[in-house]
Design an enzyme around this catalytic site. Sequence first.
Site, mmCIF file in Angstrom:
data_model
loop_
_atom_site.group_PDB
_atom_site.id
_atom_site.type_symbol
_atom_site.label_atom_id
_atom_site.label_comp_id
_atom_site.label_asym_id
_atom_site.label_seq_id
_atom_site.Cartn_x
_atom_site.Cartn_y
_atom_site.Cartn_z
ATOM 1 N N SER A 414 0.830 -1.208 0.000
ATOM 2 C CA SER A 414 0.000 0.000 0.000
ATOM 3 C C SER A 414 0.859 1.251 0.000
ATOM 4 O O SER A 414 0.379 2.317 -0.362
ATOM 5 C CB SER A 414 -0.870 0.047 1.246
ATOM 6 O OG SER A 414 -1.487 -1.175 1.479
ATOM 7 N N HIS A 435 -1.117 -2.274 -6.948
ATOM 8 C CA HIS A 435 -1.855 -1.970 -5.725
ATOM 9 C C HIS A 435 -3.348 -2.156 -5.964
ATOM 10 O O HIS A 435 -3.971 -1.355 -6.640
ATOM 11 C CB HIS A 435 -1.517 -0.530 -5.299
ATOM 12 C CG HIS A 435 -2.139 -0.122 -4.012
ATOM 13 N ND1 HIS A 435 -2.354 1.188 -3.667
ATOM 14 C CD2 HIS A 435 -2.575 -0.863 -2.965
ATOM 15 C CE1 HIS A 435 -2.910 1.235 -2.467
ATOM 16 N NE2 HIS A 435 -3.051 0.012 -2.034
ATOM 17 N N GLU A 447 -3.856 0.295 -8.992
ATOM 18 C CA GLU A 447 -2.864 1.376 -9.073
ATOM 19 C C GLU A 447 -1.500 0.720 -9.289
ATOM 20 O O GLU A 447 -0.929 0.149 -8.365
ATOM 21 C CB GLU A 447 -2.897 2.175 -7.758
ATOM 22 C CG GLU A 447 -2.060 3.429 -7.752
ATOM 23 C CD GLU A 447 -2.043 4.103 -6.374
ATOM 24 O OE1 GLU A 447 -2.216 3.418 -5.328
ATOM 25 O OE2 GLU A 447 -1.820 5.328 -6.343
ATOM 26 N N ASN A 485 -3.064 6.581 -1.533
ATOM 27 C CA ASN A 485 -2.885 6.671 -0.083
ATOM 28 C C ASN A 485 -2.172 7.952 0.339
ATOM 29 O O ASN A 485 -2.298 8.391 1.473
ATOM 30 C CB ASN A 485 -2.155 5.433 0.435
ATOM 31 C CG ASN A 485 -3.101 4.244 0.519
ATOM 32 O OD1 ASN A 485 -4.317 4.423 0.496
ATOM 33 N ND2 ASN A 485 -2.559 3.042 0.604
HETATM 34 N N1 LIG Z 1 -6.290 -4.917 3.436
HETATM 35 C C1 LIG Z 1 -6.359 -3.900 2.616
HETATM 36 O O1 LIG Z 1 -7.328 -3.157 2.584
HETATM 37 C C2 LIG Z 1 -5.225 -3.652 1.653
HETATM 38 C C3 LIG Z 1 -5.457 -2.841 0.539
HETATM 39 C C4 LIG Z 1 -4.421 -2.654 -0.386
HETATM 40 C C5 LIG Z 1 -3.202 -3.226 -0.164
HETATM 41 N N2 LIG Z 1 -2.991 -3.986 0.952
HETATM 42 C C6 LIG Z 1 -1.662 -4.574 1.117
HETATM 43 O O2 LIG Z 1 -1.769 -5.939 0.781
HETATM 44 C C7 LIG Z 1 -0.821 -6.699 1.536
HETATM 45 C C8 LIG Z 1 -1.556 -7.807 2.257
HETATM 46 O O3 LIG Z 1 -2.548 -7.262 3.092
HETATM 47 P P1 LIG Z 1 -3.751 -8.117 3.645
HETATM 48 O O4 LIG Z 1 -4.724 -7.148 4.211
HETATM 49 O O5 LIG Z 1 -4.198 -9.093 2.642
HETATM 50 O O6 LIG Z 1 -3.053 -8.899 4.839
HETATM 51 P P2 LIG Z 1 -3.537 -10.222 5.579
HETATM 52 O O7 LIG Z 1 -2.949 -10.163 6.906
HETATM 53 O O8 LIG Z 1 -5.005 -10.400 5.447
HETATM 54 O O9 LIG Z 1 -2.869 -11.367 4.716
HETATM 55 C C9 LIG Z 1 -1.499 -11.577 4.626
HETATM 56 C C10 LIG Z 1 -1.291 -13.034 4.344
HETATM 57 O O10 LIG Z 1 0.061 -13.235 3.993
HETATM 58 C C11 LIG Z 1 0.491 -14.442 4.561
HETATM 59 N N3 LIG Z 1 1.945 -14.414 4.692
HETATM 60 C C12 LIG Z 1 2.678 -13.732 5.584
HETATM 61 N N4 LIG Z 1 3.992 -13.946 5.371
HETATM 62 C C13 LIG Z 1 4.079 -14.772 4.311
HETATM 63 C C14 LIG Z 1 5.162 -15.379 3.628
HETATM 64 N N5 LIG Z 1 6.395 -15.160 3.986
HETATM 65 N N6 LIG Z 1 4.883 -16.164 2.592
HETATM 66 C C15 LIG Z 1 3.619 -16.402 2.211
HETATM 67 N N7 LIG Z 1 2.559 -15.876 2.835
HETATM 68 C C16 LIG Z 1 2.784 -15.071 3.870
HETATM 69 C C17 LIG Z 1 -0.217 -14.538 5.874
HETATM 70 O O11 LIG Z 1 -0.309 -15.874 6.330
HETATM 71 C C18 LIG Z 1 -1.578 -13.937 5.534
HETATM 72 O O12 LIG Z 1 -2.499 -14.923 5.139
HETATM 73 C C19 LIG Z 1 -0.116 -5.688 2.420
HETATM 74 O O13 LIG Z 1 1.056 -5.272 1.790
HETATM 75 C C20 LIG Z 1 -1.112 -4.546 2.496
HETATM 76 O O14 LIG Z 1 -0.482 -3.303 2.766
HETATM 77 C C21 LIG Z 1 -3.974 -4.211 1.856
#
Ligand SMILES: NC(=O)c1ccc[n+]([C@@H]2O[C@H](COP(=O)([O-])OP(=O)(O)OC[C@H]3O[C@@H](n4cnc5c(N)ncnc54)[C@H](O)[C@@H]3O)[C@@H](O)[C@H]2O)c1
Length: 707
Positions: A414, A435, A447, A485
């Site tokens: 993000s 993104h 994005e 963001n």
């Molecule tokens: N949640 C949102 O609204 C949102 C929006 C845009 C971007 N993002 C970005 O997306 C990314 C993920 O966010 P999220 O909300 O899905 O998080 P989340 O916590 O829901 O999911 C992350 C997942 O990654 C897995 N994981 C962690 N380390 C790992 C590894 N080494 N190898 C494989 N899997 C691994 C975890 O087990 C978990 O299931 C982040 O970078 C976040 O900033 C999130």
Amino acid sequence: MSQDPDTAVRYDVHGDVAVLTIDFPPVNALGAAMKEGMVRRMRQAAEDDAVHAIVVIGDNDRFVAGADIREFGKPPRGPTLLEVQDLLEFSEKPVVCAIDGHALGGGLELALAAPFRVAASRAKLGLPEVNLGLLPGGGGTQRLTRIAGPEVALDLILSGKHIGAAKAKELGLVDEVTDADLLTAAIDFARRKADAGGPWPRAIERTDKVATADSALFEKTRSANAKKWAGTIAPFRIVDCVEAACTRSPQDGLEFEKAAFKECLEAPSRAAQVHLFFAERQAAKVEGLDPAAKPRDIAKVGVIGAGTMGGGIAMSVVNAGIACVLLEVTQDALDAGLEKVRGNYDISIKRGSRSQAQVDAALGLLTSTLDYDDLADCDLVIEAVFENMGVKKEIFGTLDRVTKPDAILASNTSALDIDEIAAATGRPENVIGMHFFSPANVMKLCENVRGTKSSDTTIATVMAFAKRIGKVPVLAGNCEGFIGNRILKIYGQEADLILEQGAAPWDVDRALKGFGFPMGLYLMRDMSGLDVGYRMRQGRIEAGTLDTSSPEYSPLADRIVEAGRHGQKTGAGYYKYEGRDASPDPAVLDMLRDVAAAKQVPQRRFTDEEIVEQILAAMANEGAKILEEGIAQRASDIDVTYVYGYGFPKHEGGPMFWAQRKGLDKLLEIVRANHAKFGDRWKPAALLEARVADGKDWDGKPIAGAG
Ligand SMILES: NC(=O)c1ccc[n+]([C@@H]2O[C@H](COP(=O)([O-])OP(=O)(O)OC[C@H]3O[C@@H](n4cnc5c(N)ncnc54)[C@H](O)[C@@H]3O)[C@@H](O)[C@H]2O)c1
């Protein structure tokens, strides 16, 4: 139009059938010369004693595209569409429109006035006017409703979707579909009709499908969509017109439609919709890209992390018919992620948005693994693990080793630095940000974030890929928060500081909702939970990267969490909760007063308009800085980002459009006044100052009447 009406529509006779060929490049639009040509040729056919039937067909690989955009905004010339339609509809000889390519908007409205339609099987038909804030004003709402019934008319006109020829036949919009030569089929059909004798059907006089219409349908449609359509006019007027087709005489219905069309044409929300329509198409284009850099073919995608984002991204990929392998660290996490994906599909089946067969096909393309070696044949890998630079770098290092050398490696981060992530690999030219937004299987925005070293091929590939999986791509440069963001931070910060100046959270939420955001900022924060942000801020305070003595730091959010209020899940945050029902909480106002007193911020009352103007002006000024730094390619990309990723109301066109409509000079006035009052955070963007000084718009084009 410079073209001669006699060449715009050619006249030939095949046996006893006249063939009128519309040849009005590039798209056979309903321009003055084309309509004049149609009038002349229809009269010629009527007077030609050797002719017993008439076929109207299009050259240039299509039937008729619709209104002629080259004549937009100019005084009308030549015959009206209505005059041409009358000639088809009331012709003594049967008229068959032969449809190939696209028959959209005015093109379909023209064809619907003819007694008969024959279509090539690859033809597409639709009334997409709603996408531009309009309705089909050439009798489309009336004839379609009378031919196919109100349910079908509402579905097609409100969605603006294209349908194929087979579907069009099923709905009664075309009489015959052919895989063979269209002209031959249409001539045969016309001859058969002429031999069988008249009278020929007139769609506008049909009553069979409207006589039995259920009047509750219209009220139900309006109330079910009231929220979605708030601020727009066209969808409501479309429902009114379809209802009019069921309840009024043909002439009354057509007049009702004409008045409704005019109302849509003149509505302020239309300009915003037109802006977004073109902005979305423009956003997909990348300036200065090497023309030789062609998008790579993506046949298989890897997604790392099956959490909130990873699962949604994987769904988008397989929904587009592309194979996807989902990788996790543990079997439990993988199972939980897949369970969530299946749950989402179950919901879409229940809602009727997807069939079981579609879901089976999508799930058939999804595989899962704990082993990086299974990514060896992926063309693109999208990482969506925790927002932690260390973890991401380690993963990119591994991906660099296990994937094929030309595979593209993307991060869904993000806000983290794409260049730092790319540096963990030996192929930074193949690394880029993608993104997505939550829920990723639903939200349209993608994005794409170019790193310093991202190659043109990598950029072209992810832009094309995003479109292929149904997203709206925007290209951003690499800076903290990218486009979306980075502006969101300013938006939240300005709202927090408005609270310190005397507004309550529910005042800000009411003002933003009134403007058209789907949900207030503080309700949304409460819903997502306040503790994650709190921990991040505490980390920054400990690391010395968040200055709590700065006037921009508002301690309210931290005080709220420290009082045990973590949002909806703990029954209290900015609001207090009974289950999911939020209500204002005086305890928050007490905290707010303490915060304001400690910071010695003077208190005042805000109107809703002031709140909106203050927040949007801050966003647009930041947008101008983003443009000036080249982080966004164009102002309209920022609008696309906000509308498709952040719930900015479509009928307001996006923050940059909002500012331009208000007047950039007015925006600069607001920014300067706030700069004098609040200091640096309101420093006017140099680009904004320059544009105002030169009397130009965001794109550098002169503003009419300025200077
Ligand atoms: N949640 C949102 O609204 C949102 C929006 C845009 C971007 N993002 C970005 O997306 C990314 C993920 O966010 P999220 O909300 O899905 O998080 P989340 O916590 O829901 O999911 C992350 C997942 O990654 C897995 N994981 C962690 N380390 C790992 C590894 N080494 N190898 C494989 N899997 C691994 C975890 O087990 C978990 O299931 C982040 O970078 C976040 O900033 C999130």
